[in-house]
Design an enzyme around this catalytic site. Structure first.
Site, PDB file in Angstrom:
ATOM      1  N   ASP A  13       3.633 -44.340  10.042  1.00  0.00           N
ATOM      2  CA  ASP A  13       5.487 -44.751   9.873  1.00  0.00           C
ATOM      3  C   ASP A  13       6.354 -45.012  10.471  1.00  0.00           C
ATOM      4  OD1 ASP A  13       6.523 -43.059   7.442  1.00  0.00           O
ATOM      5  OD2 ASP A  13       6.649 -41.923   8.761  1.00  0.00           O
ATOM      6  N   HIS A  41       4.783 -47.310  -1.595  1.00  0.00           N
ATOM      7  CA  HIS A  41       5.818 -45.502  -2.919  1.00  0.00           C
ATOM      8  C   HIS A  41       7.769 -46.155  -2.310  1.00  0.00           C
ATOM      9  CE1 HIS A  41       4.761 -45.326   1.651  1.00  0.00           C
ATOM     10  NE2 HIS A  41       5.806 -44.446   1.585  1.00  0.00           N
TER      11      HIS A  41
HETATM   12  C1  GLC Z   1       8.588 -44.013   5.428  1.00  0.00           C
HETATM   13  C2  GLC Z   1       7.600 -43.385   4.334  1.00  0.00           C
HETATM   14  C3  GLC Z   1       8.737 -42.469   3.874  1.00  0.00           C
HETATM   15  C4  GLC Z   1       8.999 -41.905   4.244  1.00  0.00           C
HETATM   16  C5  GLC Z   1      10.058 -42.000   5.852  1.00  0.00           C
HETATM   17  C6  GLC Z   1      10.231 -40.229   6.898  1.00  0.00           C
HETATM   18  O1  GLC Z   1       9.646 -44.899   5.297  1.00  0.00           O
HETATM   19  O2  GLC Z   1       6.884 -44.772   3.872  1.00  0.00           O
HETATM   20  O3  GLC Z   1       8.182 -42.164   2.754  1.00  0.00           O
HETATM   21  O4  GLC Z   1       9.882 -40.970   3.261  1.00  0.00           O
HETATM   22  O5  GLC Z   1       8.945 -42.798   6.638  1.00  0.00           O
HETATM   23  O6  GLC Z   1       8.778 -40.369   7.310  1.00  0.00           O
END
Ligand code: GLC
Length: 520
Positions: free
Chosen positions: A200, A324
């Protein structure tokens, strides 16, 4: 060079809250996923990537982790997890987890300790700074969800940084104990049989050491979302982030056949640095450019050319149409054109990542105001940034089939698996055909690519492997287009599942049609 499974394979992203509920609480879970393994086999994908399933207060639906070594009870137990791995592997399906290194939950015991006093041994595990003399935050950094990237904590009179929610404090990756703990967690999951990680916001993990202001964005427009008021030059993409990627890779390399995929939103020249100076960084920094690209043949031609040219020698490409966080492909380009998009994704050179439901042509769901739950929408409302619409439950049957209870987000069933299984020309059956073709023809999965043309809004490229040459032609327009193409009569696939009209060396592609032709 030996070919790894993640090079020839296709990855399928599951948003676990929305895939399949097994216990009637309205939220998807691990047993639900296990019960659907035969669906993946039938569809023809090679790996599933599951968005975070670790214990979490769910402020950001799992991207706020309070324990990196366990499973949240909402998704099941460690036993359920082991069973999923075992049964997936028995069907030759790999399992990729979503690891969240940049930040934890504010409920993680590490943060609880860190905030308790300035002298606490874990103080430096997070990023604490003094206020400016007027009491304001240490600099002008803005959270990706809007508002300052700093929250003041009165207990110790300092601010802590958070690139996302205030409930997601940034871990301090300059602290070696943090690194060791996180690597230790990754090791534990590898030992349990996990085939890889999606990492992430990997480009966020290290911030500029002097915490200088980010430059103001001269092109900012309010509809973009507040985070774009500044350019994130100092809060992200520091050279040390690539060091982190290399350390993670060194760890993954101690195991056989594991993959690391970095979530990184950066332009090509910066993105490809995450492959590492010696191909020793992540195996694949996600290439998200198709998500934002203007949907025109010449634009996509140029984008493919620039991406291919930017790849360092030996770097393996990859492509993504949706996830997502971003609007669904069928809503962006329309249902008819989504078939062309699917053909593009599954015939470009590089590993494709599909998003659950896109194989049905699922569109962004309609979320009544009272059912909005995504903090992104709640904090920066009305700009279309909310992600609930792309996270609605997987429609299995005309009645839903996702849960026996009340689904956590509204369920739409106008397109569903059961119905789509039944007619040959459905989006689902077209996806199956494409996936089977990709498997049967190494030219599509492993071959080289040569871009040929983008005239009349039709993109044409060639894929080649050994003796096999295939040509792909994609009509990005909603009009018939007659194009010259060799061996037009040797078609092996059309998105419309019937052969278009050909005459000699020309073919008339119908509106929103893509085809694959054998060539010599
Ligand atoms: C990434 C994830 C997202 C999340 C963010 C913070 O971009 O894909 O869904 O809100 O990180 O962890």
């Amino acid at each position: 060079m030996r070919t790894e499974w993640w090079q020839s394979g296709v990855i399928y992203q599951i948003y676990p809250r929305s895939f399949q509920d097994s216990n009637g609480d309205g939220i998807g879970d691990l047993d639900g996923i296990t019960s659907r393994l035969s669906y993946f086999e039938e569809l023809g994908i090679d790996a599933i990537w599951i968005s975070p399933i670790f214990p979490s207060p769910m402020k950001d639906f799992g991207y706020d982790v309070s324990n990196y070594d366990d499973i949240d009870p909402i998704f099941g137990s460690m036993k359920d997890f082991d069973r999923l791995i075992k049964e997936a592997h028995a069907r030759d399906i790999k399992v990729i987890l979503d690891f969240v290194p940049n930040h934890s939950s504010d409920q993680h015991p590490w943060f609880q300790e860190s905030k308790s006093s300035r002298e606490n041994p874990k103080r430096d595990w997070y990023i604490w700074r003094d206020p400016k003399s007027d009491g304001s935050p240490p600099n002008n950094w803005i959270s990706d969800f809007g508002g300052p990237a700093w929250t003041f904590d009165p207990t110790t009179n300092q601010y802590y940084s958070h690139a996302f929610l205030k409930e997601q404090p940034d871990l301090n990756w300059r602290n070696s104990h943090v690194r060791l703990e996180m690597y230790d967690s990754m090791r534990k999951w590898f030992n349990r049989g996990v085939d890889g990680f999606r990492l992430d916001v990997l480009w966020h993990v290290i911030k500029a050491q002097d915490f200088r202001d980010n430059p103001v964005n001269p092109d900012y427009k309010p509809h973009m979302g507040e985070m774009h008021k500044v350019l994130q030059l100092n809060s992200t993409d520091q050279p040390e982030a690539i060091e982190v990627a290399r350390e993670m890779r060194a760890l993954a390399d101690r195991y056989d056949g594991r993959v690391l995929i970095g979530e990184i939103y950066l332009p090509f020249e910066k993105l490809v640095k995450y492959y590492g100076p010696k191909q020793d960084g992540v195996h694949m920094p996600f290439n998200f450019t198709l998500i934002d690209a203007e949907w025109k043949a010449d634009t996509i031609f140029d984008l493919i050319a620039r991406y291919e040219a930017s790849l360092p020698p030996g770097a393996w490409p990859n492509w993504v149409l949706g996830n997502h966080d971003r609007p669904r492909i069928a809503s962006r380009v329309g249902l008819a054109q989504a078939r062309v998009a699917a053909t593009l994704l599954l015939t470009l050179r590089g590993t494709p990542t599909m998003y659950y439901g896109d194989e049905l042509g699922m569109e962004d769901g309609v979320i009544p105001l009272e059912r909005v739950v995504d903090p992104r929408e709640i904090l920066d409302p009305g700009k279309g940034l909310g992600r609930d619409p792309v996270r609605t439950p997987m429609p299995w049957t005309p009645d839903g089939g996702f849960t026996e209870g009340e689904p956590w987000l509204p369920q739409h069933t106008d397109r569903n698996v059961e119905d789509e299984m039944q007619f040959d020309s459905s989006m689902l059956n077209m996806y199956k055909l494409l996936l089977a073709l990709r498997r049967a023809h190494p030219a599509l999965s492993l071959g080289s690519i040569a871009l040929e043309s983008a005239e009349s809004n039709v993109l044409i490229y060639r894929r080649e492997h050994g003796d096999e040459i295939l040509r792909v032609a994609l009509n990005f327009s909603d009009r018939d287009q007659t194009i010259a193409i060799p061996n037009a009569d040797r078609m092996i696939f059309s998105t419309l599942l019937s052969a278009p009209e050909t005459s000699g060396e020309t073919v008339t592609l119908r509106a929103n049609e893509a085809i694959i032709i054998e060539a010599d």
